[in-house]
Design an enzyme around this catalytic site. Structure first.
Site, PDB file in Angstrom:
ATOM      1  N   LYS A 137       0.282  13.231  -6.404  1.00 28.67           N
ATOM      2  CA  LYS A 137       0.971  13.781  -5.234  1.00 28.67           C
ATOM      3  C   LYS A 137       1.856  12.681  -4.660  1.00 28.67           C
ATOM      4  O   LYS A 137       1.588  11.497  -4.837  1.00 28.67           O
ATOM      5  CB  LYS A 137      -0.054  14.200  -4.165  1.00 28.67           C
ATOM      6  CG  LYS A 137      -0.918  15.380  -4.542  1.00 28.67           C
ATOM      7  CD  LYS A 137      -0.251  16.691  -4.140  1.00 28.67           C
ATOM      8  CE  LYS A 137      -1.074  17.899  -4.562  1.00 28.67           C
ATOM      9  NZ  LYS A 137      -2.350  17.998  -3.833  1.00 28.67           N
ATOM     10  N   HIS A 140       4.033  10.126   0.630  1.00 26.97           N
ATOM     11  CA  HIS A 140       5.109  10.603   1.501  1.00 26.97           C
ATOM     12  C   HIS A 140       5.050   9.985   2.888  1.00 26.97           C
ATOM     13  O   HIS A 140       4.139   9.216   3.204  1.00 26.97           O
ATOM     14  CB  HIS A 140       5.114  12.129   1.568  1.00 26.97           C
ATOM     15  CG  HIS A 140       3.821  12.721   2.050  1.00 26.97           C
ATOM     16  ND1 HIS A 140       3.484  12.771   3.376  1.00 26.97           N
ATOM     17  CD2 HIS A 140       2.781  13.249   1.365  1.00 26.97           C
ATOM     18  CE1 HIS A 140       2.295  13.332   3.490  1.00 26.97           C
ATOM     19  NE2 HIS A 140       1.848  13.623   2.283  1.00 26.97           N
ATOM     20  N   HIS A 143       1.990   9.415   4.981  1.00 27.28           N
ATOM     21  CA  HIS A 143       1.042   8.316   4.720  1.00 27.28           C
ATOM     22  C   HIS A 143       1.463   7.013   5.386  1.00 27.28           C
ATOM     23  O   HIS A 143       0.747   6.028   5.331  1.00 27.28           O
ATOM     24  CB  HIS A 143       0.903   8.061   3.221  1.00 27.28           C
ATOM     25  CG  HIS A 143       0.285   9.196   2.462  1.00 27.28           C
ATOM     26  ND1 HIS A 143       1.004   9.995   1.623  1.00 27.28           N
ATOM     27  CD2 HIS A 143      -0.975   9.680   2.457  1.00 27.28           C
ATOM     28  CE1 HIS A 143       0.207  10.911   1.104  1.00 27.28           C
ATOM     29  NE2 HIS A 143      -1.002  10.741   1.598  1.00 27.28           N
TER      30      HIS A 143
HETATM   31  N1  ARG Z   1      -6.576  11.666   0.708  1.00 27.35           N
HETATM   32  C1  ARG Z   1      -6.707  12.231   2.017  1.00 27.35           C
HETATM   33  C2  ARG Z   1      -5.383  12.856   2.464  1.00 27.35           C
HETATM   34  O1  ARG Z   1      -4.328  12.463   1.989  1.00 27.35           O
HETATM   35  C3  ARG Z   1      -7.105  11.215   3.055  1.00 27.35           C
HETATM   36  C4  ARG Z   1      -8.443  10.584   2.834  1.00 27.35           C
HETATM   37  C5  ARG Z   1      -8.922   9.864   4.053  1.00 27.35           C
HETATM   38  N2  ARG Z   1     -10.145   9.169   3.873  1.00 27.35           N
HETATM   39  C6  ARG Z   1     -11.339   9.746   3.819  1.00 27.35           C
HETATM   40  N3  ARG Z   1     -12.387   8.990   3.636  1.00 27.35           N
HETATM   41  N4  ARG Z   1     -11.505  11.029   4.003  1.00 27.35           N
HETATM   42  O2  ARG Z   1      -5.423  13.730   3.315  1.00 27.35           O
END
Ligand code: ARG
Length: 575
Positions: A137, A140, A143
């Protein structure tokens, strides 16, 4: 790690802290209570510090004015206090400016760029889950905040002596990877994917969804491929690992630009073999209930929907993996705090699983902190780029760097290392966009505003910092004692006040997980310095005066450099 200096956490000995210590004795109250009574007066004529006595009226059963008058007489004021004045409900306290300048500058100059460092965090570990991008993905613009705020907290906590563990909790698990493999096998081209990476994978997803509408059998194939990944089938894993590698290679370019590094890339899939423990424990503790074939933890009592742990087909969920990860992190790092720098859209998710960990009986659930932040959008409403309908962070950084180069070509065409400076300024401007605001605010990013050299921007602070460097470069070698009485004018006094407050601001930023407190402060310091710079000559003044002013400039430079560094922003030597 870093060298330490005199300003150690709460034992800092700036003048305000010394006043607090005296008041503690006089009033027999706690430090925290006294801090509540202290303010910086809005105008310089009202003194350097004010005691807000009406806040004591109830406790002492006396009129505020009488309290102020009483304190004026009874407190054993330190020798740097020149006078105290009762003004209504306030007691205004005046400091000797030369003594204050000496106290601040001696500490700051001795520490250099370590001014404000401390060992309050010694022996304590802070886990910081940040950036946490998703495989296949786009990295973007959404982030940006997690990455920049997380990185700033990593540096801020580290500077205060905590051992930090930066964790990129990769989104590398889920049925979408089955879809991607199906799409790749049907329509993918290896070379094209190698070349265009995530943008190309994105195209495959879109195609999968279009075609699956016509041919639902594709969904079954996708489920099958996902199952093959789960079962460790070599072909499935080979393709999946390749997607992962390509995504991380692309992300790494961004991390390099941002100067961000991680101590661990243990993502969601890392916990595959750690799920049973969570399920078994939840069962043993009677927390799991069945609901339509799925298994959940009921949270009705706490005003939340149930936390989904196991789907009816036995698959685990995002929350299950977060719980497993928290248990693993506690076992592995024995954290003092675990921060999760994640958008506020996930508020409910974090409240739910934090609660589940609490219900499991872990007292440390109170040390789990969701460091939430608002949304970033682009002012020009850019939704589609050549890579699709997403704003890639790499493109934003690239564009900011190009624009910074234009500005530099216009303002200082003869500058050396223009490309380098453009990178530092462009990246700094983008990072500043998120670390200079209270986290919870939604932000609209504008290139022009971010890259302006005026106003409260990163380039403004960087420019001021470069100005201090060029003043110092022009300075003749001087030695002998420093005459701090030369720094008693209004403008120098203000700079001293800003320098003095720096260490406490870093501590506050850590406590509240708000890097903007550091950002705000270095803007204030830069502004105070520029007022001083325009009002007073430095180079060419007579010896003692020039020397004292140069010392002030040096402390400002160190502080601005460190402040920028704490936010993950570089400071060009020349601009
Ligand atoms: N990958 C997830 C996202 O882009 C965020 C993860 C955040 N960290 C966690 N431990 N849940 O939405």
């Amino acid at each position: 790690m870093r060298g330490h200096n005199g300003s150690k956490g709460k034992q800092r000995m700036d003048f305000s802290a010394q006043i607090v210590a005296r008041l503690k004795t006089a009033l027999n109250m706690s430090e925290a209570e006294i801090e509540e009574l202290i303010e910086t007066p809005p105008e310089r004529e009202m003194g350097d510090l004010a005691l807000v006595c009406f806040r004591l009226a109830k406790r002492l059963r006396k009129a505020p004015q009488a309290i102020a008058a009483g304190l004026k007489e009874t407190v054993d004021w330190p020798d740097f206090v020149t006078r105290t004045e009762v003004e209504g409900a306030y007691l205004n306290v005046f400091f000797d400016r030369a003594k204050r300048a000496k106290n601040v500058l001696e500490t700051a100059l001795r520490a250099g760029e370590d001014y404000g460092a401390s060992d309050e965090g010694k022996g304590k570990t802070v886990c910081i889950d940040f950036s946490s991008i998703n495989i296949a993905k786009p990295f973007h613009i959404g982030h940006l905040s997690s990455t920049a705020i997380g990185n700033a907290l990593y540096r801020i906590y580290g500077f205060l002596g905590y051992a930090c563990v930066g964790i990129n909790h990769l989104g590398d698990w889920g049925t979408q990877f089955g879809k991607l493999i199906v799409a790749y096998k049907l329509w993918g081209d290896r070379d094209e994917i190698e070349a265009r990476s995530v943008a190309s994978m994105l195209g495959l997803y879109v195609r999968f969804h279009d075609e699956a509408e016509k041919d639902p059998a594709l969904e079954d194939q996708a489920r099958e491929w996902f199952k093959r990944i789960e079962d460790g089938d070599p072909e499935a894993l080979e393709i999946f690992d390749w997607f992962k590698e390509l995504t991380l290679r692309e992300a790494d370019r961004v991390y390099r630009l941002l100067n961000v590094r991680f101590d661990s890339y243990a993502g969601e899939s890392f916990y595959n073999d750690k799920m049973d423990r969570v399920i078994d424990e939840l069962r043993a503790k009677n927390l799991l209930v069945e609901s339509d074939g799925a298994w959940v933890v009921d949270l009705e009592e706490y005003g939340m929907p149930p936390c989904l742990i196991l789907k009816s087909d036995g698959a685990t969920l995002y929350a299950t993996r977060d719980i497993a990860a928290a248990l693993y992190r506690k076992d592995t790092y024995d954290f003092h705090k675990a921060l999760y720098v994640v958008a506020y859209q996930q508020n409910l998710h974090f409240s739910q699983w934090f609660k589940v960990v609490e219900l499991m009986g872990y007292a440390w659930s109170k040390d789990l902190v969701h460091v939430a932040f608002g949304m970033v959008s682009m002012e020009d409403g850019t939704l589609s780029t050549r890579r699709g309908k997403v704003v890639f962070l790499e493109d934003v950084l690239g564009r900011a760097i190009d624009k910074a180069l234009e500005v530099i070509n216009e303002k200082s065409p003869e500058l050396e290392n223009k490309e380098d400076v453009a990178r530092q300024v462009g990246v700094g401007a983008v990072v500043w966009g998120t670390v200079s605001n209270a986290r919870i605010k939604d932000i609209v990013f504008s290139y022009d505003r971010a890259l302006s050299f005026e106003g409260e921007t990163a380039p403004y602070v960087q420019y001021t910092c470069a100005r201090t460097t060029s003043v110092l470069e022009k300075a003749p070698a001087l030695d002998g004692d420093i005459d701090y009485a030369q720094l008693c004018d209004e403008e120098a006094g203000e700079v001293v006040r800003m320098l003095e407050a720096f260490p406490a601001k870093i501590i506050e930023a850590a406590e509240r997980c708000e890097p903007y407190i550091v950002a705000r402060h270095i803007v204030d310091l830069a502004q105070a310095f520029n007022r001083f710079y325009y009002e007073h000559r430095i180079i060419g003044e007579d010896g003692p005066r020039m020397r004292a002013r140069l010392m002030l400039v040096r402390a400002v430079r160190d502080c601005l450099r460190r402040g920028l560094w704490l936010l993950g922003i570089e400071a060009p030597e020349h601009m």
